[in-house]
Design a protein around this motif. Structure first.
Motif, PDB file in Angstrom:
ATOM      1  N   ARG A 163       0.866  -1.185   0.048  1.00  0.00           N
ATOM      2  CA  ARG A 163      -0.194  -0.086  -0.084  1.00  0.00           C
ATOM      3  C   ARG A 163       0.692   1.283  -0.034  1.00  0.00           C
ATOM      4  O   ARG A 163       0.587   2.210  -0.780  1.00  0.00           O
ATOM      5  N   ASN A 164       1.764   1.253   0.569  1.00  0.00           N
ATOM      6  CA  ASN A 164       2.972   2.480   0.756  1.00  0.00           C
ATOM      7  C   ASN A 164       3.991   2.461   0.123  1.00  0.00           C
ATOM      8  O   ASN A 164       4.802   3.303   0.276  1.00  0.00           O
ATOM      9  N   ASN A 165       4.453   1.339  -0.617  1.00  0.00           N
ATOM     10  CA  ASN A 165       5.311   1.261  -1.342  1.00  0.00           C
ATOM     11  C   ASN A 165       6.865   1.472  -0.513  1.00  0.00           C
ATOM     12  O   ASN A 165       7.662   2.076  -0.957  1.00  0.00           O
ATOM     13  N   ILE A 166       6.803   0.912   0.626  1.00  0.00           N
ATOM     14  CA  ILE A 166       8.138   1.167   1.546  1.00  0.00           C
ATOM     15  C   ILE A 166       8.322  -0.159   2.012  1.00  0.00           C
ATOM     16  O   ILE A 166       7.253  -0.827   2.573  1.00  0.00           O
ATOM     17  N   TYR A 167       9.543  -0.425   2.405  1.00  0.00           N
ATOM     18  CA  TYR A 167       9.728  -1.830   3.279  1.00  0.00           C
ATOM     19  C   TYR A 167      10.049  -1.245   4.760  1.00  0.00           C
ATOM     20  O   TYR A 167      10.600  -0.416   5.068  1.00  0.00           O
ATOM     21  N   PHE A 168       9.208  -2.078   5.486  1.00  0.00           N
ATOM     22  CA  PHE A 168       9.156  -1.883   6.919  1.00  0.00           C
ATOM     23  C   PHE A 168      10.386  -2.921   7.642  1.00  0.00           C
ATOM     24  O   PHE A 168      10.335  -3.987   7.379  1.00  0.00           O
ATOM     25  N   ASP A 169      11.267  -2.315   8.211  1.00  0.00           N
ATOM     26  CA  ASP A 169      12.194  -2.901   8.854  1.00  0.00           C
ATOM     27  C   ASP A 169      12.888  -1.872   9.862  1.00  0.00           C
ATOM     28  O   ASP A 169      13.030  -0.697   9.538  1.00  0.00           O
ATOM     29  N   CYS A 170      13.689  -2.428  10.839  1.00  0.00           N
ATOM     30  CA  CYS A 170      14.597  -1.651  11.838  1.00  0.00           C
ATOM     31  C   CYS A 170      16.044  -2.071  11.818  1.00  0.00           C
ATOM     32  O   CYS A 170      16.070  -3.009  11.086  1.00  0.00           O
ATOM     33  N   ILE A 171      16.672  -1.179  12.549  1.00  0.00           N
ATOM     34  CA  ILE A 171      18.195  -1.635  12.299  1.00  0.00           C
ATOM     35  C   ILE A 171      18.199  -3.153  13.027  1.00  0.00           C
ATOM     36  O   ILE A 171      19.241  -4.016  12.776  1.00  0.00           O
ATOM     37  N   GLU A 172      17.626  -3.371  14.164  1.00  0.00           N
ATOM     38  CA  GLU A 172      17.620  -4.505  14.860  1.00  0.00           C
ATOM     39  C   GLU A 172      16.295  -5.237  14.836  1.00  0.00           C
ATOM     40  O   GLU A 172      15.576  -5.334  15.673  1.00  0.00           O
ATOM     41  N   PRO A 173      15.986  -5.932  13.720  1.00  0.00           N
ATOM     42  CA  PRO A 173      14.626  -6.551  13.467  1.00  0.00           C
ATOM     43  C   PRO A 173      14.378  -7.639  14.406  1.00  0.00           C
ATOM     44  O   PRO A 173      15.285  -8.373  14.894  1.00  0.00           O
ATOM     45  N   ASN A 174      13.021  -7.925  14.672  1.00  0.00           N
ATOM     46  CA  ASN A 174      12.708  -8.974  15.600  1.00  0.00           C
ATOM     47  C   ASN A 174      11.649  -9.619  15.062  1.00  0.00           C
ATOM     48  O   ASN A 174      10.780  -9.262  14.881  1.00  0.00           O
ATOM     49  N   VAL A 175      11.723 -11.043  14.634  1.00  0.00           N
ATOM     50  CA  VAL A 175      10.613 -11.785  13.913  1.00  0.00           C
ATOM     51  C   VAL A 175       9.262 -11.776  14.674  1.00  0.00           C
ATOM     52  O   VAL A 175       8.316 -11.669  14.218  1.00  0.00           O
ATOM     53  N   GLU A 176       9.278 -11.823  15.945  1.00  0.00           N
ATOM     54  CA  GLU A 176       8.203 -11.808  17.005  1.00  0.00           C
ATOM     55  C   GLU A 176       7.577 -10.479  17.220  1.00  0.00           C
ATOM     56  O   GLU A 176       6.559 -10.118  17.451  1.00  0.00           O
ATOM     57  N   ILE A 177       8.323  -9.406  17.024  1.00  0.00           N
ATOM     58  CA  ILE A 177       7.821  -7.911  17.290  1.00  0.00           C
ATOM     59  C   ILE A 177       7.945  -7.185  15.881  1.00  0.00           C
ATOM     60  O   ILE A 177       9.190  -6.631  15.789  1.00  0.00           O
ATOM     61  N   PRO A 178       7.054  -7.078  15.014  1.00  0.00           N
ATOM     62  CA  PRO A 178       7.106  -6.427  14.004  1.00  0.00           C
ATOM     63  C   PRO A 178       7.589  -4.796  14.130  1.00  0.00           C
ATOM     64  O   PRO A 178       7.197  -4.139  14.761  1.00  0.00           O
ATOM     65  N   CYS A 179       8.232  -4.112  12.993  1.00  0.00           N
ATOM     66  CA  CYS A 179       8.621  -3.088  13.005  1.00  0.00           C
ATOM     67  C   CYS A 179       7.803  -2.136  12.037  1.00  0.00           C
ATOM     68  O   CYS A 179       7.519  -2.524  11.036  1.00  0.00           O
ATOM     69  N   PHE A 180       7.220  -0.857  12.539  1.00  0.00           N
ATOM     70  CA  PHE A 180       6.622  -0.037  11.513  1.00  0.00           C
ATOM     71  C   PHE A 180       7.053   1.542  11.515  1.00  0.00           C
ATOM     72  O   PHE A 180       7.772   1.796  12.823  1.00  0.00           O
TER      73      PHE A 180
END
Length: 276
Positions: A31-48
């Protein structure tokens, strides 16, 4: 002869409500044409990302058969806890704080953490306590972190932008008549890219900008001009939301008031001219 059949009425014991992380991330990305991720990603806690609307999706999972279906019932959405930079800093809010950060009845306190998008104000339903009632996937969450909310003034940590973890509760208890089940779900999300508090950002920019301008002036006049342009752009970016709010307030003034005052002024002026 007689034939008997047992019919169990109620909620199946193996059903539960679950946050559909995969589809939520997929939908938000498309929808937003942007990839959501953090510097330190966590599979169980999604990053927005803070400035991108959040569109959550939920599933009804049958723990007996392993099947899952989309949840289309009514529910309330509440932020019940939060903390900056780490899950260890999350503090669960008390009842008064939950009302203040989520309820429409406490909007005058300027402490809301979120608001809704893609829904007209006339279509909003709420409980007696002011908690908004949602249905299916016909809404999005917009993060606002007003000045009295716990996420309004999160300081930067080194070179990283402000980050905040949110504990969210979703429940259909007492509001959903499409099922016999009372669901309640708690989950965490990682919110990054929060804006600096305008006053804190202004202090940082003044100190850094003045230092850079002084160094640039000593070395080269052109460099100092470039630093000044960059500094002005940063100040504008920090206060852009504030300017937009002020413009909206000015545009919201009743246009009938100004002509009335203008007419009164012209009438008074004509009286003065005639007397002279």
């Amino acid at each position: 002869g007689d034939a008997r059949l047992k019919v169990y009425v109620g909620c199946p014991p193996g059903n539960r409500l679950a946050f559909d992380i995969s589809y939520t991330l997929q939908y938000s990305t498309e929808r937003n044409n942007i990839y959501f991720d953090c510097i330190e990603p966590n599979v169980e806690i999604p990053c927005f990302y803070y400035e991108i609307p959040f569109y959550p999706f939920f599933l009804i999972q049958d723990m007996v058969t392993g099947k899952s279906d989309r949840f289309w019932g009514k529910y309330t959405f509440k932020v019940i806890g939060g903390g900056p930079y780490s899950t260890s800093n999350i503090r669960m809010f008390n009842e008064d704080e939950i009302l203040m950060y989520n309820s429409l009845n406490h909007s005058f306190k300027y402490a809301a953490i979120w608001d809704i998008v893609d829904v007209k104000s006339s279509e909003i339903m709420s409980t007696e306590d002011g908690y908004r009632i949602f249905s299916g996937d016909n809404f999005g969450i917009r993060w606002i972190c007003q000045k009295n909310s716990p996420c309004s003034d999160v300081p930067a940590d080194g070179l990283k932008g402000p980050e905040y973890f949110l504990a969210i509760e979703v429940s259909n208890r007492g509001i959903d008549t499409s099922t016999y089940c009372d669901y309640r779900l708690e989950f965490l999300i990682h919110l990054h890219g929060l804006p600096l508090n305008p006053y804190r950002g202004l202090i940082f920019m003044l100190v850094c900008g003045c230092s850079l301008l002084w160094l640039g002036y000593i070395k080269h006049t052109t460099l100092s001009i470039l630093w000044f342009i960059l500094f002005s752009f940063i100040i504008l970016r920090c206060y852009l939301n504030w300017f937009e709010k002020r413009l909206k307030l000015l545009s919201a003034v009743d246009p009938m008031v100004l002509p009335a005052r203008t007419g009164l002024f012209l009438a008074s002026l004509n009286c003065i001219i005639r007397e002279q």
